[in-house]
Design a protein around this motif. Sequence first.
Motif, PDB file in Angstrom:
ATOM      1  N   SER A   4      -1.047 -21.043  17.537  1.00  0.00           N
ATOM      2  CA  SER A   4      -0.088 -20.743  16.471  1.00  0.00           C
ATOM      3  C   SER A   4       1.205 -21.526  16.726  1.00  0.00           C
ATOM      4  O   SER A   4       1.478 -21.950  17.853  1.00  0.00           O
ATOM      5  CB  SER A   4       0.219 -19.243  16.437  1.00  0.00           C
ATOM      6  OG  SER A   4       0.982 -18.855  17.562  1.00  0.00           O
ATOM      7  N   PHE A  18       0.609 -14.679  16.195  1.00  0.00           N
ATOM      8  CA  PHE A  18       0.921 -15.576  15.084  1.00  0.00           C
ATOM      9  C   PHE A  18       2.202 -15.157  14.381  1.00  0.00           C
ATOM     10  O   PHE A  18       2.638 -14.018  14.471  1.00  0.00           O
ATOM     11  CB  PHE A  18      -0.224 -15.563  14.056  1.00  0.00           C
ATOM     12  CG  PHE A  18      -1.393 -16.375  14.501  1.00  0.00           C
ATOM     13  CD1 PHE A  18      -1.551 -17.674  14.060  1.00  0.00           C
ATOM     14  CD2 PHE A  18      -2.331 -15.842  15.366  1.00  0.00           C
ATOM     15  CE1 PHE A  18      -2.625 -18.434  14.477  1.00  0.00           C
ATOM     16  CE2 PHE A  18      -3.409 -16.588  15.782  1.00  0.00           C
ATOM     17  CZ  PHE A  18      -3.557 -17.885  15.332  1.00  0.00           C
ATOM     18  N   TYR A  70       2.352 -15.827  11.008  1.00  0.00           N
ATOM     19  CA  TYR A  70       1.945 -15.704   9.610  1.00  0.00           C
ATOM     20  C   TYR A  70       1.217 -14.384   9.377  1.00  0.00           C
ATOM     21  O   TYR A  70       0.326 -14.009  10.138  1.00  0.00           O
ATOM     22  CB  TYR A  70       1.047 -16.867   9.203  1.00  0.00           C
ATOM     23  CG  TYR A  70       1.719 -18.216   9.340  1.00  0.00           C
ATOM     24  CD1 TYR A  70       2.861 -18.507   8.605  1.00  0.00           C
ATOM     25  CD2 TYR A  70       1.237 -19.168  10.216  1.00  0.00           C
ATOM     26  CE1 TYR A  70       3.496 -19.735   8.737  1.00  0.00           C
ATOM     27  CE2 TYR A  70       1.861 -20.399  10.354  1.00  0.00           C
ATOM     28  CZ  TYR A  70       2.992 -20.670   9.604  1.00  0.00           C
ATOM     29  OH  TYR A  70       3.624 -21.874   9.734  1.00  0.00           O
TER      30      TYR A  70
END
Length: 118
Positions: A42, A81, A83
């Motif tokens: 990531s 991550f 996102y």
Amino acid sequence: MGYANPQQTAAGIHTRLYSRAFIIDDGRRRVVFVTADVGMISQRLRLEVLQALQVKYGDLYRQENVVLSGTHTHCGPAGYFQYTLFMISSKGYMKESIGPLVNGIVKSIDVAHGNMYR
């Protein structure tokens, strides 16, 4: 990262995950390539690894010469991550996941760096 099944949770270590670093240096330029047993790298993981390398090595290893690659295992941790889509199955960001990943990747670079001078 599992298979996005909310009932599938894990604890402890069943099989260890590894990170391996290779340093290529032709006397003019140096590149470090790291392969790590994670689903994927990531941006957040990369930035934290680069920050740890900056503290340890100054400008020797930086954005331009550090390549991080994941083996795409689904047996590794989740929650590292930035996102939302990738954090749904892990129910958000987990500091407990990213810390060991950063430490393991940096340790593999330490080993490769140390082996250059033997």
